[in-house]
Design an enzyme around this catalytic site. Structure first.
Site, short mmCIF file in Angstrom:
data_model
loop_
_atom_site.label_atom_id
_atom_site.label_comp_id
_atom_site.label_asym_id
_atom_site.label_seq_id
_atom_site.Cartn_x
_atom_site.Cartn_y
_atom_site.Cartn_z
CB SER A 5 46.74 -47.75 -6.96
OG SER A 5 45.20 -48.00 -6.59
CG HIS A 60 41.75 -57.31 -4.23
ND1 HIS A 60 43.12 -57.65 -4.48
CD2 HIS A 60 41.58 -56.30 -3.51
CE1 HIS A 60 43.76 -56.57 -3.90
NE2 HIS A 60 43.01 -55.75 -3.29
#
EC number: 4.1.99.29
Length: 276
Positions: free
Chosen positions: A56, A147
């Site tokens: 991330s 997502h």
């Protein structure tokens, strides 16, 4: 020697790295792949577990001493931000229990910036695939998802309280920096690694059918049309090169988070990239 690579099993990662993983990038070494959710790879990267690793962007302040940020291969874009999902007509998160996919995910960092004035009562870190069913079943008041959940959450009877991507873009005018590719210092030449990844991306776009079986094998029972929409959204011009807007987005995210005391202060992501 083989190159150790850690990516998620999500379609955007398998699509991007198919050629590199399967030995179709000229000059690249053999690759040993580990597939894991980004919360797992964030932690593994702190231990220096992989030569190349997907993490991330929110985790960069803890990693840039040991890794180079590569300007390609990651997930950054527009219209692809995390969603906060609820049941019913809840209009804020005061007193709520919220399920999140990881404490150092970009999704959670964006959430903390957005929710500064309406802090929930409790945060629970939950495996990503359990978040929507948990909210639907009432185990959590809200869930933070990323997502393919953008395409499937209505099936669970959920509603989007906020699109954090829309909030971020509206506030900054910048794309959303989600996932980064890092190269471990001393283990792999970052400029060479970036060239391998760009060639893998080029091949993926030139012949999408070549990666189809590999992508679907790891897509966690995702329907083919959702796979296609997922790739179309998360594999974009920033995957080939972060460019000025991409670096600006990363620096804005980490700068705002540091100013808010959410992450350690760090030097510019641009200054720690391989291009420095």
């Amino acid at each position: 020697m083989a190159l150790s690579l850690a990516i998620s099993p999500c379609p955007n990662d398998t699509f991007v790295f198919d050629a590199l993983v399967h030995g179709r990038v000229p000059g690249a070494p053999p690759v040993e792949v580990t597939y894991a959710d980004v919360d797992v790879t964030n932690t593994a990267a702190e231990r220096g577990a992989f030569d190349l690793v997907k993490v991330s962007y929110a985790a960069l302040p803890w990693l840039l001493d040991d890794y180079h940020l590569l300007p390609c291969g990651g997930a950054l874009g527009r219209g692809c931000g995390p969603l906060v999902l609820t049941r019913g007509d809840r209009t804020d998160l005061s007193g709520a229990t919220v399920a999140v996919p990881g404490e150092r995910t970009t999704a959670y960092l964006l959430f903390r910036l957005w929710a500064a004035d309406q802090a929930p009562a409790r945060i629970e870190v939950v495996p990503f695939h359990e978040i929507m069913p948990g909210v639907a079943a009432g185990r959590y008041d809200a869930g933070l998802v990323i997502h393919e959940a953008r395409f499937t959450y209505p099936r669970h009877g959920l509603t989007a309280l906020v699109d954090l991507g829309e909030w971020w873009e509206g506030d900054t005018g910048l794309p959303i920096p989600l996932g980064a590719i890092l190269a471990r210092r001393g283990a792999v030449d970052p400029a060479v690694a970036a060239a391998w990844i760009r060639e893998s991306v080029r091949q993926a776009w030139a012949d999408p059918a070549a990666s189809r079986e590999y992508v679907l094998t790891h897509a966690q029972e995702m329907e083919p049309d959702v796979v296609d929409r997922h790739i179309g959204l998360y594999v974009n011009e920033f995957t080939a090169d972060l460019g000025e807007a991409g670096f600006a987005a990363v620096e804005a995210l980490l700068g705002r988070a540091a100013d808010a005391g959410l992450v350690p202060q760090t030097s510019s992501s641009r200054a720690t990239a391989w291009t420095s």
